[in-house]
Design a protein around this motif. Structure first.
Motif, PDB file in Angstrom:
ATOM      1  N   ASN A 225       0.805   3.951  -2.831  1.00  0.00           N
ATOM      2  CA  ASN A 225       0.529   5.364  -2.533  1.00  0.00           C
ATOM      3  C   ASN A 225       1.614   6.254  -3.135  1.00  0.00           C
ATOM      4  O   ASN A 225       1.321   7.298  -3.710  1.00  0.00           O
TER       5      ASN A 225
ATOM      6  N   ASP B  87       9.736   7.531   0.012  1.00  0.00           N
ATOM      7  CA  ASP B  87       9.741   8.048  -1.362  1.00  0.00           C
ATOM      8  C   ASP B  87      10.271   9.473  -1.376  1.00  0.00           C
ATOM      9  O   ASP B  87      10.315  10.137  -0.344  1.00  0.00           O
TER      10      ASP B  87
ATOM     11  N   PHE C 121       3.081  15.159   1.921  1.00  0.00           N
ATOM     12  CA  PHE C 121       1.762  15.698   2.293  1.00  0.00           C
ATOM     13  C   PHE C 121       1.771  15.946   3.796  1.00  0.00           C
ATOM     14  O   PHE C 121       2.725  15.581   4.480  1.00  0.00           O
TER      15      PHE C 121
ATOM     16  N   ARG D  14     -12.745   6.944  -0.314  1.00  0.00           N
ATOM     17  CA  ARG D  14     -11.357   6.533  -0.463  1.00  0.00           C
ATOM     18  C   ARG D  14     -10.610   6.865   0.820  1.00  0.00           C
ATOM     19  O   ARG D  14     -11.179   7.302   1.805  1.00  0.00           O
ATOM     20  N   GLY D  15      -9.300   6.685   0.751  1.00  0.00           N
ATOM     21  CA  GLY D  15      -8.480   7.129   1.885  1.00  0.00           C
ATOM     22  C   GLY D  15      -8.457   6.130   3.016  1.00  0.00           C
ATOM     23  O   GLY D  15      -8.428   6.504   4.192  1.00  0.00           O
ATOM     24  N   PHE D  16      -8.464   4.843   2.681  1.00  0.00           N
ATOM     25  CA  PHE D  16      -8.404   3.827   3.735  1.00  0.00           C
ATOM     26  C   PHE D  16      -7.049   3.159   3.809  1.00  0.00           C
ATOM     27  O   PHE D  16      -6.790   2.393   4.713  1.00  0.00           O
ATOM     28  N   GLY D  17      -6.222   3.454   2.815  1.00  0.00           N
ATOM     29  CA  GLY D  17      -4.918   2.795   2.759  1.00  0.00           C
ATOM     30  C   GLY D  17      -4.138   2.979   4.054  1.00  0.00           C
ATOM     31  O   GLY D  17      -3.695   2.002   4.673  1.00  0.00           O
ATOM     32  N   LEU D  18      -3.977   4.223   4.476  1.00  0.00           N
ATOM     33  CA  LEU D  18      -3.187   4.505   5.676  1.00  0.00           C
ATOM     34  C   LEU D  18      -3.855   3.910   6.912  1.00  0.00           C
ATOM     35  O   LEU D  18      -3.191   3.371   7.794  1.00  0.00           O
TER      36      LEU D  18
ATOM     37  N   ARG E 165       1.042   6.413  -6.754  1.00  0.00           N
ATOM     38  CA  ARG E 165      -0.202   7.077  -7.153  1.00  0.00           C
ATOM     39  C   ARG E 165      -0.218   8.570  -6.789  1.00  0.00           C
ATOM     40  O   ARG E 165      -0.724   9.395  -7.539  1.00  0.00           O
ATOM     41  N   HIS E 166       0.321   8.901  -5.597  1.00  0.00           N
ATOM     42  CA  HIS E 166       0.133  10.280  -5.114  1.00  0.00           C
ATOM     43  C   HIS E 166       1.386  11.146  -5.144  1.00  0.00           C
ATOM     44  O   HIS E 166       1.287  12.362  -5.116  1.00  0.00           O
ATOM     45  N   SER E 167       2.589  10.522  -5.098  1.00  0.00           N
ATOM     46  CA  SER E 167       3.737  11.354  -4.712  1.00  0.00           C
ATOM     47  C   SER E 167       4.557  11.932  -5.869  1.00  0.00           C
ATOM     48  O   SER E 167       5.393  12.788  -5.652  1.00  0.00           O
TER      49      SER E 167
ATOM     50  N   GLU F 175       0.835  -1.201   0.000  1.00  0.00           N
ATOM     51  CA  GLU F 175       0.000   0.000   0.000  1.00  0.00           C
ATOM     52  C   GLU F 175       0.876   1.260   0.000  1.00  0.00           C
ATOM     53  O   GLU F 175       0.578   2.243  -0.684  1.00  0.00           O
TER      54      GLU F 175
HETATM   55  N1  ATP Z   1       3.501   8.698  -0.422  1.00  0.00           N
HETATM   56  C1  ATP Z   1       2.595   9.693  -0.465  1.00  0.00           C
HETATM   57  N2  ATP Z   1       2.921  10.878  -1.072  1.00  0.00           N
HETATM   58  C2  ATP Z   1       2.026  11.896  -1.121  1.00  0.00           C
HETATM   59  N3  ATP Z   1       0.779  11.841  -0.609  1.00  0.00           N
HETATM   60  C3  ATP Z   1       0.405  10.695  -0.004  1.00  0.00           C
HETATM   61  C4  ATP Z   1       1.280   9.570   0.102  1.00  0.00           C
HETATM   62  N4  ATP Z   1       0.641   8.592   0.787  1.00  0.00           N
HETATM   63  C5  ATP Z   1      -0.574   9.075   1.072  1.00  0.00           C
HETATM   64  N5  ATP Z   1      -0.739  10.339   0.597  1.00  0.00           N
HETATM   65  C6  ATP Z   1      -1.905  11.206   0.783  1.00  0.00           C
HETATM   66  O1  ATP Z   1      -2.681  10.675   1.822  1.00  0.00           O
HETATM   67  C7  ATP Z   1      -3.987  10.374   1.361  1.00  0.00           C
HETATM   68  C8  ATP Z   1      -4.487   9.150   2.073  1.00  0.00           C
HETATM   69  O2  ATP Z   1      -3.832   7.983   1.649  1.00  0.00           O
HETATM   70  P1  ATP Z   1      -4.588   6.610   1.736  1.00  0.00           P
HETATM   71  O3  ATP Z   1      -3.720   5.523   1.251  1.00  0.00           O
HETATM   72  O4  ATP Z   1      -5.128   6.496   3.110  1.00  0.00           O
HETATM   73  O5  ATP Z   1      -5.827   6.822   0.772  1.00  0.00           O
HETATM   74  P2  ATP Z   1      -5.883   6.823  -0.819  1.00  0.00           P
HETATM   75  O6  ATP Z   1      -4.617   6.293  -1.382  1.00  0.00           O
HETATM   76  O7  ATP Z   1      -6.311   8.196  -1.254  1.00  0.00           O
HETATM   77  O8  ATP Z   1      -7.094   5.828  -1.091  1.00  0.00           O
HETATM   78  P3  ATP Z   1      -7.093   4.215  -0.903  1.00  0.00           P
HETATM   79  O9  ATP Z   1      -5.756   3.856  -0.335  1.00  0.00           O
HETATM   80  O10 ATP Z   1      -8.233   3.975   0.039  1.00  0.00           O
HETATM   81  O11 ATP Z   1      -7.301   3.642  -2.248  1.00  0.00           O
HETATM   82  C9  ATP Z   1      -3.857  10.242  -0.115  1.00  0.00           C
HETATM   83  O12 ATP Z   1      -5.061  10.535  -0.773  1.00  0.00           O
HETATM   84  C10 ATP Z   1      -2.775  11.255  -0.450  1.00  0.00           C
HETATM   85  O13 ATP Z   1      -3.327  12.544  -0.509  1.00  0.00           O
END
Ligand code: ATP
Ligand code: MG
Length: 428
Positions: free
Chosen positions: A303, A330, A335, A349-353, A306-308, A299
């Motif tokens: 993340n 990374d 954030f 969304r946002g359950f990964g963490l 996908r996000h960074s 995860e």
């Molecule tokens: N490595 C990262 N770099 C930048 N932002 C991050 C990173 N990890 C998490 N985030 C931020 O934290 C938020 C919450 O992450 P989380 O994994 O909980 O949810 P998600 O990825 O948005 O959705 P899901 O994991 O449920 O599919 C993300 O939407 C993103 O904005």
């Protein structure tokens, strides 16, 4: 059939009840305090009065003694007159009788007054004693209520926190169910869109090939080549679906090789630059610890990808003296973990963490997310050996995992990366 439903926990309602009980207690304390104050005033008044009465009693006792002496003198004079009647004039005799009689009357009155004063003094002393007891009792109650108030007010926060914790757990539980459904939906969709479509397509193409057989060998050859490619790609899809469901390598080979395989796949599929570092003596962990650590890493890497917008992701597994430490670092945009939404309920969304944190919690692990905008992200989880150690029943190694290892103290410098920010939104 009986249906059981648990009424929803309303922490605001519980807090209101608690607060109004506190208010009632505070009012009681004020009232008892008022009673104590009034009793203290009454006590002061009584003490003053007692002083006065005591003073009057002393004066009266002195007066009685004086009058007794004077009465004795008057009586002696009368006795002298009686012994030598002829030596006194009639006026002198009458005067002596009058004085003796007056003294008697005065003495009688003074004695009555002394008795009354003594009684009044004793009464006052009894009242003082009683009021003193009232003051002491009221003071005691005030201090007891004070202690209770201090204790209870100190517990309001704890209570609210506990209720929130319970709600949080309940939200997680319902989220886990939703996540399971979501996962099944995704698997069904992946199989439907990928391998199932392909098989349907294949059936048509085989029919075509049957008709084509013997007529156009060249075309037949091309079709077969195409089918082969399609089957290979579909096999890859199917393997990915299976891997996501449960990486078999995890059971067969353990955490590190599975992570390596996953990172290779991320590099091949998405061009993500990855690096895996293993410190300490690598060994097998309990299946629960292996899957949890793998999912957390997966995860975190997902993340990062996908996000960074990062260039590179470093994964480190350290088999240390206290336990296993996994970190995913990374170099992306980072954030602010504190700014993540507080509410977990009704979130899409946002359950990964949250799930990472929950998995770590189940292993009594310490989970941290350190991130700052512009400074990348570090996800770190430490699981103690008591929860990660594979037992001797064939789950992984039979070696003593706590044996000292040279890599325990090593560091890849991730501490420099960010200020140490907890994932505040999920801290309860
Ligand atoms: N490595 C990262 N770099 C930048 N932002 C991050 C990173 N990890 C998490 N985030 C931020 O934290 C938020 C919450 O992450 P989380 O994994 O909980 O949810 P998600 O990825 O948005 O959705 P899901 O994991 O449920 O599919 C993300 O939407 C993103 O904005
Ligand atoms: Mg995520």
């Amino acid at each position: 059939m009986t249906y059981f439903s648990t009424p929803p926990l309303d922490e605001r309602f519980i807090e209101q009840v608690f607060q109004s009980s506190l208010e009632a207690l505070r009012a009681t304390r004020e009232q008892v305090f008022g009673i104590a104050e009034a009793a203290r005033d009454e006590l002061n008044r009584l003490l003053l009065l007692l002083d006065q009465v005591q003073e009057e009693t002393n004066q009266c006792i002195a007066l009685v003694e004086d009058l007794e002496r004077k009465t004795r003198e008057a009586r002696s004079k009368l006795a002298a007159i009686n012994r030598d009647f002829a030596s006194y004039t009639e006026t002198e005799i009458r005067e002596a009788y009058a004085v003796a009689e007056r003294r008697m009357v005065e003495l009688g009155a003074a004695r009555e007054r002394e008795k009354a004063l003594r009684q009044r003094r004793d009464d006052l002393e009894r009242q003082v004693k009683h009021v003193r007891q009232v003051v002491a009792k009221a003071d005691h109650v005030v201090s007891q209520v004070g202690i209770a108030l201090d204790f209870l007010s100190g517990n309001v926060d704890t209570l609210a926190e506990r209720v929130q914790g319970i709600k949080f757990q309940a939200a997680i539980a319902s989220q886990v169910i939703r996540a399971q459904e979501e996962e099944r939906r995704r698997v069904a969709r992946d199989i439907h869109d990928g391998p199932a479509q392909l098989l349907a397509n294949m059936a048509l193409r085989v029919e075509l090939l049957e008709r084509m057989a013997g007529r156009d060998p060249e075309q037949l050859h091309r079709e077969l080549r195409g089918m082969q490619d399609a089957i290979k790609s579909s096999l890859r899809d199917l393997r990915r679906v299976i891997f996501n469901l449960r990486p078999m390598a995890l059971d067969d080979l353990g955490l590190v090789p599975t992570l390596r395989g996953y990172l290779d796949m991320m590099r091949e599929q998405f061009g993500l630059e990855t690096e895996l570092t293993v410190l300490g003596r690598e060994r097998r962990l309990t299946p629960t610890a292996e899957i949890a650590l793998f999912r957390i890493a997966q995860e975190a890497v997902h993340n990062a990808h996908r996000h960074s917008r990062c260039r590179r992701v470093k994964v480190r597994v350290e088999f240390g003296a206290q336990g296993v430490h996994l970190s995913v670092v990374d170099d992306g945009i980072g954030f602010d973990p504190k700014r993540l939404p507080e509410k977990v309920v009704d979130r899409e969304r946002g359950f990964g963490l949250l799930h990472m944190r929950e998995r770590a919690r189940l292993l009594q692990g310490e989970f941290r997310v350190m991130s700052e905008p512009g400074k990348g992200t570090t996800v770190s989880v430490r699981v103690p050996w008591s929860m990660a150690e594979a037992d001797a029943s064939g789950e992984g190694t039979t070696d003593d995992p706590r044996a000292a290892d040279g890599g325990a103290a090593a560091s890849d410098g991730q501490g420099e990366l960010n200020a140490d920010v907890d994932h505040g939104a999920h801290r309860r």
